[in-house]
Design a protein around this motif. Sequence first.
Motif, PDB file in Angstrom:
ATOM      1  N   ALA A  53       0.835  -1.199   0.000  1.00  0.00           N
ATOM      2  CA  ALA A  53       0.000   0.000   0.000  1.00  0.00           C
ATOM      3  C   ALA A  53       0.867   1.245   0.000  1.00  0.00           C
ATOM      4  CB  ALA A  53      -0.916   0.003   1.238  1.00  0.00           C
ATOM      5  N   VAL A  54       0.295   2.359  -0.468  1.00  0.00           N
ATOM      6  CA  VAL A  54       0.958   3.662  -0.433  1.00  0.00           C
ATOM      7  C   VAL A  54      -0.018   4.669   0.154  1.00  0.00           C
ATOM      8  CG1 VAL A  54       2.456   3.181  -2.409  1.00  0.00           C
ATOM      9  CG2 VAL A  54       0.206   4.198  -2.784  1.00  0.00           C
ATOM     10  N   PRO A  55       0.471   5.759   0.763  1.00  0.00           N
ATOM     11  CA  PRO A  55      -0.442   6.788   1.292  1.00  0.00           C
ATOM     12  C   PRO A  55      -1.301   7.370   0.175  1.00  0.00           C
ATOM     13  CG  PRO A  55       1.793   7.112   2.116  1.00  0.00           C
ATOM     14  CD  PRO A  55       1.883   6.064   1.047  1.00  0.00           C
ATOM     15  N   SER A  56      -2.542   7.713   0.513  1.00  0.00           N
ATOM     16  CA  SER A  56      -3.473   8.207  -0.504  1.00  0.00           C
ATOM     17  C   SER A  56      -3.350   9.708  -0.739  1.00  0.00           C
ATOM     18  CB  SER A  56      -4.917   7.861  -0.100  1.00  0.00           C
ATOM     19  OG  SER A  56      -5.199   8.405   1.177  1.00  0.00           O
ATOM     20  N   ASN A  57      -2.714  10.432   0.193  1.00  0.00           N
ATOM     21  CA  ASN A  57      -2.544  11.878   0.019  1.00  0.00           C
ATOM     22  C   ASN A  57      -1.391  12.360   0.900  1.00  0.00           C
ATOM     23  OD1 ASN A  57      -3.677  12.336   2.731  1.00  0.00           O
ATOM     24  ND2 ASN A  57      -5.627  11.785   1.760  1.00  0.00           N
ATOM     25  N   LYS A  58      -1.023  13.645   0.763  1.00  0.00           N
ATOM     26  CA  LYS A  58       0.103  14.194   1.504  1.00  0.00           C
ATOM     27  C   LYS A  58      -0.145  14.195   3.009  1.00  0.00           C
ATOM     28  CE  LYS A  58       1.925  17.180  -2.148  1.00  0.00           C
ATOM     29  NZ  LYS A  58       2.243  18.588  -2.549  1.00  0.00           N
ATOM     30  N   GLU A  59      -1.392  14.437   3.403  1.00  0.00           N
ATOM     31  CA  GLU A  59      -1.704  14.471   4.833  1.00  0.00           C
ATOM     32  C   GLU A  59      -1.510  13.100   5.467  1.00  0.00           C
ATOM     33  OE1 GLU A  59      -3.599  15.750   2.436  1.00  0.00           O
ATOM     34  OE2 GLU A  59      -3.303  17.887   2.869  1.00  0.00           O
ATOM     35  N   GLU A  60      -1.964  12.062   4.777  1.00  0.00           N
ATOM     36  CA  GLU A  60      -1.790  10.704   5.294  1.00  0.00           C
ATOM     37  C   GLU A  60      -0.310  10.334   5.341  1.00  0.00           C
ATOM     38  OE1 GLU A  60      -3.942   6.419   4.705  1.00  0.00           O
ATOM     39  OE2 GLU A  60      -3.242   7.407   2.892  1.00  0.00           O
ATOM     40  N   ALA A  61       0.424  10.732   4.315  1.00  0.00           N
ATOM     41  CA  ALA A  61       1.854  10.442   4.280  1.00  0.00           C
ATOM     42  C   ALA A  61       2.575  11.123   5.436  1.00  0.00           C
ATOM     43  CB  ALA A  61       2.447  10.900   2.942  1.00  0.00           C
ATOM     44  N   ALA A  62       2.189  12.372   5.762  1.00  0.00           N
ATOM     45  CA  ALA A  62       2.818  13.102   6.869  1.00  0.00           C
ATOM     46  C   ALA A  62       2.523  12.428   8.198  1.00  0.00           C
ATOM     47  CB  ALA A  62       2.336  14.546   6.876  1.00  0.00           C
ATOM     48  N   ALA A  63       1.283  11.956   8.378  1.00  0.00           N
ATOM     49  CA  ALA A  63       0.909  11.285   9.626  1.00  0.00           C
ATOM     50  C   ALA A  63       1.665   9.973   9.784  1.00  0.00           C
ATOM     51  CB  ALA A  63      -0.604  11.038   9.650  1.00  0.00           C
ATOM     52  N   VAL A  64       1.828   9.229   8.687  1.00  0.00           N
ATOM     53  CA  VAL A  64       2.573   7.976   8.731  1.00  0.00           C
ATOM     54  C   VAL A  64       4.038   8.243   9.083  1.00  0.00           C
ATOM     55  CG1 VAL A  64       3.435   6.048   7.339  1.00  0.00           C
ATOM     56  CG2 VAL A  64       1.052   6.753   7.133  1.00  0.00           C
ATOM     57  N   TYR A  65       4.607   9.276   8.468  1.00  0.00           N
ATOM     58  CA  TYR A  65       6.010   9.612   8.723  1.00  0.00           C
ATOM     59  C   TYR A  65       6.214   9.987  10.195  1.00  0.00           C
ATOM     60  CZ  TYR A  65      10.523  11.953   8.425  1.00  0.00           C
ATOM     61  OH  TYR A  65      11.827  12.329   8.626  1.00  0.00           O
ATOM     62  N   GLU A  66       5.274  10.713  10.763  1.00  0.00           N
ATOM     63  CA  GLU A  66       5.361  11.094  12.181  1.00  0.00           C
ATOM     64  C   GLU A  66       5.377   9.862  13.078  1.00  0.00           C
ATOM     65  OE1 GLU A  66       2.787  13.699  15.451  1.00  0.00           O
ATOM     66  OE2 GLU A  66       2.509  14.044  13.310  1.00  0.00           O
ATOM     67  N   ASN A  67       4.537   8.881  12.755  1.00  0.00           N
ATOM     68  CA  ASN A  67       4.521   7.641  13.527  1.00  0.00           C
ATOM     69  C   ASN A  67       5.795   6.832  13.325  1.00  0.00           C
ATOM     70  OD1 ASN A  67       2.099   7.944  14.854  1.00  0.00           O
ATOM     71  ND2 ASN A  67       0.898   6.764  13.389  1.00  0.00           N
ATOM     72  N   ILE A  68       6.339   6.861  12.113  1.00  0.00           N
ATOM     73  CA  ILE A  68       7.581   6.127  11.851  1.00  0.00           C
ATOM     74  C   ILE A  68       8.712   6.678  12.708  1.00  0.00           C
ATOM     75  CG2 ILE A  68       9.390   5.748  10.112  1.00  0.00           C
ATOM     76  CD1 ILE A  68       7.154   5.425   8.042  1.00  0.00           C
ATOM     77  N   ILE A  69       8.802   7.993  12.837  1.00  0.00           N
ATOM     78  CA  ILE A  69       9.827   8.604  13.681  1.00  0.00           C
ATOM     79  C   ILE A  69       9.631   8.174  15.136  1.00  0.00           C
ATOM     80  CG2 ILE A  69      10.757  10.779  14.555  1.00  0.00           C
ATOM     81  CD1 ILE A  69      11.491  10.155  11.658  1.00  0.00           C
ATOM     82  N   ALA A  70       8.369   8.182  15.606  1.00  0.00           N
ATOM     83  CA  ALA A  70       8.076   7.775  16.980  1.00  0.00           C
ATOM     84  C   ALA A  70       8.402   6.297  17.183  1.00  0.00           C
ATOM     85  CB  ALA A  70       6.605   8.046  17.305  1.00  0.00           C
ATOM     86  N   GLY A  71       8.110   5.458  16.173  1.00  0.00           N
ATOM     87  CA  GLY A  71       8.407   4.036  16.275  1.00  0.00           C
ATOM     88  C   GLY A  71       9.898   3.760  16.317  1.00  0.00           C
ATOM     89  N   GLU A  72      10.680   4.505  15.534  1.00  0.00           N
ATOM     90  CA  GLU A  72      12.124   4.332  15.562  1.00  0.00           C
ATOM     91  C   GLU A  72      12.702   4.728  16.916  1.00  0.00           C
ATOM     92  OE1 GLU A  72      14.405   2.989  13.191  1.00  0.00           O
ATOM     93  OE2 GLU A  72      12.401   2.203  12.765  1.00  0.00           O
ATOM     94  N   PHE A  73      12.129   5.750  17.525  1.00  0.00           N
ATOM     95  CA  PHE A  73      12.578   6.149  18.869  1.00  0.00           C
ATOM     96  C   PHE A  73      12.292   5.042  19.875  1.00  0.00           C
ATOM     97  CE2 PHE A  73      11.782   8.049  23.039  1.00  0.00           C
ATOM     98  CZ  PHE A  73      12.999   8.690  23.257  1.00  0.00           C
ATOM     99  N   ILE A  74      11.143   4.378  19.746  1.00  0.00           N
ATOM    100  CA  ILE A  74      10.805   3.263  20.635  1.00  0.00           C
ATOM    101  C   ILE A  74      11.859   2.168  20.518  1.00  0.00           C
ATOM    102  CG2 ILE A  74       9.174   1.356  20.962  1.00  0.00           C
ATOM    103  CD1 ILE A  74       6.914   3.322  20.271  1.00  0.00           C
ATOM    104  N   VAL A  75      12.235   1.821  19.278  1.00  0.00           N
ATOM    105  CA  VAL A  75      13.224   0.760  19.070  1.00  0.00           C
ATOM    106  C   VAL A  75      14.583   1.173  19.624  1.00  0.00           C
ATOM    107  CG1 VAL A  75      14.482  -0.578  17.345  1.00  0.00           C
ATOM    108  CG2 VAL A  75      12.032  -0.177  17.054  1.00  0.00           C
ATOM    109  N   GLN A  76      15.038   2.365  19.275  1.00  0.00           N
ATOM    110  CA  GLN A  76      16.377   2.810  19.667  1.00  0.00           C
ATOM    111  C   GLN A  76      16.526   2.945  21.176  1.00  0.00           C
ATOM    112  OE1 GLN A  76      17.171   6.381  17.410  1.00  0.00           O
ATOM    113  NE2 GLN A  76      16.816   5.346  15.459  1.00  0.00           N
ATOM    114  N   SER A  77      15.440   3.265  21.867  1.00  0.00           N
ATOM    115  CA  SER A  77      15.507   3.447  23.320  1.00  0.00           C
ATOM    116  C   SER A  77      15.757   2.132  24.061  1.00  0.00           C
ATOM    117  CB  SER A  77      14.212   4.084  23.834  1.00  0.00           C
ATOM    118  OG  SER A  77      13.110   3.205  23.676  1.00  0.00           O
ATOM    119  N   CYS A  78      15.641   0.993  23.355  1.00  0.00           N
ATOM    120  CA  CYS A  78      15.849  -0.315  23.983  1.00  0.00           C
ATOM    121  C   CYS A  78      17.276  -0.821  23.830  1.00  0.00           C
ATOM    122  CB  CYS A  78      14.873  -1.341  23.388  1.00  0.00           C
ATOM    123  SG  CYS A  78      13.142  -1.012  23.769  1.00  0.00           S
TER     124      CYS A  78
END
Length: 229
Positions: A53-78
């Motif tokens: 799947a791919v994001p359907s618009n720029k807003e969805e893509a921005a929201a996904v990117y924000e979560n990806i950054i938060a998810g990477e922080f979760i991994v790195q903190s371990c």
Amino acid sequence: MQSDWWISGRNNFVDAIVELGDLADGIPQLELNDGERKFLSSIGEIYHERVFAVPSNKEEAAAVYENIIAGEFIVQSCYDDGNLICVDFPYQLKPLTISDDIPGLLSVKKEITTHFKKRGFSYNTKYSNGGVYTMTRMTKNHHLVRLTFTRGKFDADVSCLGSIEGALWKHEFDLPAAHANMRPYQITRQIDVDHQIGNIAAAYDAIKERIIEAIDELYGPEPTWLTYL
């Protein structure tokens, strides 16, 4: 166009992307229809199929990117300096020197299956071959957790790379068999293999809540019809 080369020769591949439809009518078409399959087969053999799947618009893509950054922080903190934090390895692995011993037929699949079936995983034959062993399971929110175990012919240590993924994202994490200062070099005995896999299972237990469950909640539910493999 993809060109794969190895000692035995070269293989050329073409990636064909087919839009399968939207969600307006519920579950979208997840398989090639007869016309699409006939056309692609006329070009060459269909070697592998997957849905993405791919994001359907720029807003969805921005929201996904924000979560990806938060998810990477979760991994790195371990992790700290490459070592997994707060894991109690049950087996002390002694550093082994290179020797003239030739490893025999060491079983990896049996011990992996023993430890990880009880943790909700299934052995995935589609992605297991040539010294690679894959276990998969689905999370509460229908995200895929994949554990890929590798054992080489010459350096026979067992290593494990884990990941959790959804339709638009994927996070990877390392499941070490030991801390960096106690990492062995070569395996020649079955008991060494078993102890490494036992330690990897302990590493999984240490990150299950901190990485997998945290990221599962971060992204929320995915459609249950979505396939990842």
